[in-house]
Design a protein around this motif. Structure first.
Motif, PDB file in Angstrom:
ATOM      1  N   ALA A 380      18.304 -87.782 -54.678  1.00  0.00           N
ATOM      2  CA  ALA A 380      17.728 -87.797 -56.030  1.00  0.00           C
ATOM      3  C   ALA A 380      16.750 -86.640 -56.118  1.00  0.00           C
ATOM      4  N   GLY A 381      16.101 -86.507 -57.274  1.00  0.00           N
ATOM      5  CA  GLY A 381      15.157 -85.413 -57.459  1.00  0.00           C
ATOM      6  C   GLY A 381      13.899 -85.618 -56.629  1.00  0.00           C
ATOM      7  N   GLY A 382      13.226 -84.520 -56.344  1.00  0.00           N
ATOM      8  CA  GLY A 382      11.985 -84.598 -55.577  1.00  0.00           C
ATOM      9  C   GLY A 382      10.786 -84.758 -56.487  1.00  0.00           C
ATOM     10  N   GLU A 383       9.630 -84.933 -55.894  1.00  0.00           N
ATOM     11  CA  GLU A 383       8.405 -85.037 -56.685  1.00  0.00           C
ATOM     12  C   GLU A 383       7.247 -84.413 -55.925  1.00  0.00           C
ATOM     13  N   PRO A 384       6.286 -83.864 -56.674  1.00  0.00           N
ATOM     14  CA  PRO A 384       5.131 -83.277 -56.002  1.00  0.00           C
ATOM     15  C   PRO A 384       4.221 -84.359 -55.425  1.00  0.00           C
ATOM     16  N   VAL A 385       3.589 -84.056 -54.329  1.00  0.00           N
ATOM     17  CA  VAL A 385       2.610 -84.985 -53.749  1.00  0.00           C
ATOM     18  C   VAL A 385       1.339 -84.215 -53.393  1.00  0.00           C
ATOM     19  N   THR A 386       0.229 -84.879 -53.526  1.00  0.00           N
ATOM     20  CA  THR A 386      -1.036 -84.218 -53.217  1.00  0.00           C
ATOM     21  C   THR A 386      -1.248 -84.186 -51.708  1.00  0.00           C
ATOM     22  N   ALA A 387      -2.089 -83.264 -51.279  1.00  0.00           N
ATOM     23  CA  ALA A 387      -2.392 -83.148 -49.854  1.00  0.00           C
ATOM     24  C   ALA A 387      -2.968 -84.456 -49.324  1.00  0.00           C
ATOM     25  N   ARG A 388      -3.724 -85.171 -50.174  1.00  0.00           N
ATOM     26  CA  ARG A 388      -4.296 -86.445 -49.764  1.00  0.00           C
ATOM     27  C   ARG A 388      -3.233 -87.506 -49.501  1.00  0.00           C
ATOM     28  N   ARG A 424      12.006 -86.263 -47.052  1.00  0.00           N
ATOM     29  CA  ARG A 424      11.518 -85.042 -46.396  1.00  0.00           C
ATOM     30  C   ARG A 424      10.332 -84.530 -47.193  1.00  0.00           C
ATOM     31  N   VAL A 425       9.235 -84.304 -46.494  1.00  0.00           N
ATOM     32  CA  VAL A 425       8.006 -83.876 -47.156  1.00  0.00           C
ATOM     33  C   VAL A 425       7.642 -82.462 -46.703  1.00  0.00           C
ATOM     34  N   PHE A 426       7.493 -81.574 -47.659  1.00  0.00           N
ATOM     35  CA  PHE A 426       6.994 -80.231 -47.357  1.00  0.00           C
ATOM     36  C   PHE A 426       5.503 -80.213 -47.640  1.00  0.00           C
ATOM     37  N   LEU A 427       4.725 -79.702 -46.703  1.00  0.00           N
ATOM     38  CA  LEU A 427       3.292 -79.759 -46.916  1.00  0.00           C
ATOM     39  C   LEU A 427       2.671 -78.369 -46.975  1.00  0.00           C
ATOM     40  N   PRO A 428       1.680 -78.236 -47.843  1.00  0.00           N
ATOM     41  CA  PRO A 428       0.975 -76.971 -47.874  1.00  0.00           C
ATOM     42  C   PRO A 428       0.029 -76.957 -46.680  1.00  0.00           C
ATOM     43  N   THR A 429      -0.020 -75.860 -45.968  1.00  0.00           N
ATOM     44  CA  THR A 429      -0.909 -75.797 -44.801  1.00  0.00           C
ATOM     45  C   THR A 429      -1.737 -74.528 -44.875  1.00  0.00           C
ATOM     46  N   ALA A 430      -2.810 -74.527 -44.116  1.00  0.00           N
ATOM     47  CA  ALA A 430      -3.640 -73.335 -44.036  1.00  0.00           C
ATOM     48  C   ALA A 430      -2.763 -72.152 -43.605  1.00  0.00           C
TER      49      ALA A 430
END
Ligand SMILES: *[C@@H]1O[C@H](CO)[C@@H](O)[C@H](O)[C@H]1NC(C)=O
Ligand SMILES: CC(=O)N[C@H]1CO[C@H](CO)[C@@H](O)[C@@H]1O
Length: 473
Positions: A380-388, A424-430
């Motif tokens: 299905a479609g993905g969704e944005p998630v906050t870093a928290r 599957r979660v892609f995370l923003p990292t430093a």
């Protein structure tokens, strides 16, 4: 000098307006101007790159994060205003949601009480004004009627002056049509020594496997963006380029090169039925976008009639703020065998043999082994998630985190409940943020080749990030 509207081109451009509006699923960006020298000394890794941070009312943690990391920002864009069209004219709605918000932005505009020179820097407050609920007819009656350019500019300027903002971030679903209108607005802003930042869509890549009509849509959209740039550059102090959404909620086409050409999966891909999750952005994509934007607005490349004087050439030396996401993305996935297209299950790996060496909070608690020759595809479609939210999931599931080789972004897979399917979660990292900044700096430093006003970063959006991410800037 006024820019002469080119009606023939405008007529042609109207045709794809709706397509562009549709493609514009998550348009965010900004652009900024000339003034405001950046403090020579900051605690930043890349002190010369201007930083704009978006703050939204729906992730209100952003307000405090900006204040706590004040030296990391030059401009702050509260996402507060919508502009509505009617036959009578234009109405701006919105504003600081509360007295607290009002006090907050005024504090940021003042040098802070801190003794530290860097800490005390005052910030430019440039709220976003977005054309909301506009249809094709609304754009048409604006673009072809100079009286209405003035009315729109006045409606925005009334708010900017009343609230003593430092400028405007302008966004719409068809900004490529609005160069003349924005020229009017930027004239009014500049008279008051305020800045105009124009939000622009990024240039998207069309992958090998894409169906012909989809590839043509992407190309048409890219062309519209590029063709509009030279004229928009005359009005804008900065462009905010929405390089957040490289993949988007719909995922991306599976890369055909990875798949045997005659298998079932290849057939499904050809029919557009199989898509895979992807990272939110990549440093390479940001670099390519920046170079494209610089070249499209380089007066040396432009024999366009609108560059008619040296003054205008100078005005065209605009700055580009490249969008970087502070959120992650979460996709529901299945695993498919590359050759057969059959759905396959990952097998949990028994971690107990490693228990002795991998202990403590960092030790992954769950790990899966993907069957040979399988790829993740979207269910299905993905969704944005906050870093928290991501941090919460990681605490709870302790998944093993992988690095996407190509994009440098990190990701992990987890199953919320056994049998309910994987995410599957892609995370923003430093690290990924650092790659993006480095890529921007690389282009800026290459000044022999490009003479332009410079580039920086636009962060969407601060309320979704964490202290750690901001501290890494
Ligand atoms: C231009 O807009 C103004 C204000 O809405 C309106 O009064 C005028 O009739 C319009 N002119 C044309 C040619 O449509
Ligand atoms: C590349 C990518 O997935 N971009 C997404 C990043 O997250 C934002 C959140 O708003 C999405 O809108 C983008 O589609």
């Amino acid at each position: 000098m006024a820019i002469i509207p080119r009606w023939d081109i405008c007529d042609f451009l109207f045709f794809p307006v709706l397509a562009i509006i549709l493609l514009t699923t998550a348009v965010r960006g900004e652009h900024d101007g000339t003034q405001k020298p950046i403090s020579p000394e900051t605690t930043r890794q890349y002190p010369k790159l201007p930083v704009l941070g978006y703050v939204t009312p729906w992730n209100s943690a952003g307000k405090e994060l900006v204040e706590n990391h004040r030296p990391k920002f030059d401009m702050v864009c509260p996402v507060w205003y919508t502009v509505h069209a009617s036959e009578q004219g234009y109405e701006v709605r919105g504003g600081p949601p509360s007295d607290d918000d009002e006090a907050w932005y005024k504090r940021l505009q003042q040098p802070s009480a801190s003794e530290d020179v860097i800490e005390s820097n005052s910030l430019q407050i440039v709220p976003r004004f977005i054309l909301d609920g506009w249809g094709e007819q609304d754009f048409r009656s604006l673009v072809f009627n100079e009286t209405r350019w003035q009315m729109l500019s006045d409606a925005v300027m009334d708010v900017v002056e009343e609230k003593a903002f430092d400028g405007v971030v302008f966004e719409s679903g068809a900004t490529h049509l609005l160069a003349t209108v924005l020229n009017k607005l930027s004239g009014a802003l500049h008279q008051d020594e305020k800045i105009l930042i124009i939000v622009t869509q990024p240039i998207r890549k069309s992958l090998d496997g894409l169906a012909k009509n989809q590839a043509a849509m992407i190309e048409a959209s890219n062309n519209l963006i590029i063709q509009a740039l030279p004229q928009l550059a005359l009005a804008a102090d900065y462009f905010s380029i929405m390089t957040y959404d490289m993949t988007g909620p719909g995922g991306r086409e599976l890369n055909r090169r990875d798949i045997p050409p005659d298998g079932k999966l290849a057939q499904a891909v050809a029919q557009g039925n199989m898509r895979e999750p992807g990272p939110n952005t990549s440093a390479d994509w940001v670099r390519e976008n920046l170079i494209t934007f610089v070249e499209a607005t380089d007066p040396a490349n432009a024999n366009q009639p609108q560059f008619q004087s040296n003054l205008e050439l100078q005005q065209a030396s605009r700055k580009f703020l490249m969008g970087a996401p502070l959120y992650g993305y979460k996709y529901p996935i299945l695993f498919a065998n590359k050759a057969t297209g059959k759905i396959v299950k990952p097998t949990p790996v028994d971690l107990s043999p490693h228990a002795a060496i991998m202990t403590g909070a960092a030790a992954p608690r769950s790990r899966y082994k993907l069957p040979e020759g399988s790829v993740p595809v979207l269910r299905a479609g993905g969704e944005p998630v906050t870093a928290r939210e991501i941090a919460d999931v990681m605490d709870k599931h302790r998944p093993e985190v992988f690095k996407s080789e190509l994009e440098g972004e990190q990701y992990f897979d987890y199953e919320a409940k056994t049998g309910e399917g994987y995410w599957r979660v892609f995370l923003p990292t430093a690290e990924s943020l650092g790659h993006t900044l480095k890529a921007i700096k690389g282009v800026v430093d290459d000044e022999l080749e490009y003479s332009f006003g410079g580039a920086g970063v636009a962060l969407w959006e601060v309320g979704q990030s964490t202290d750690e991410l901001l501290a890494s800037l």
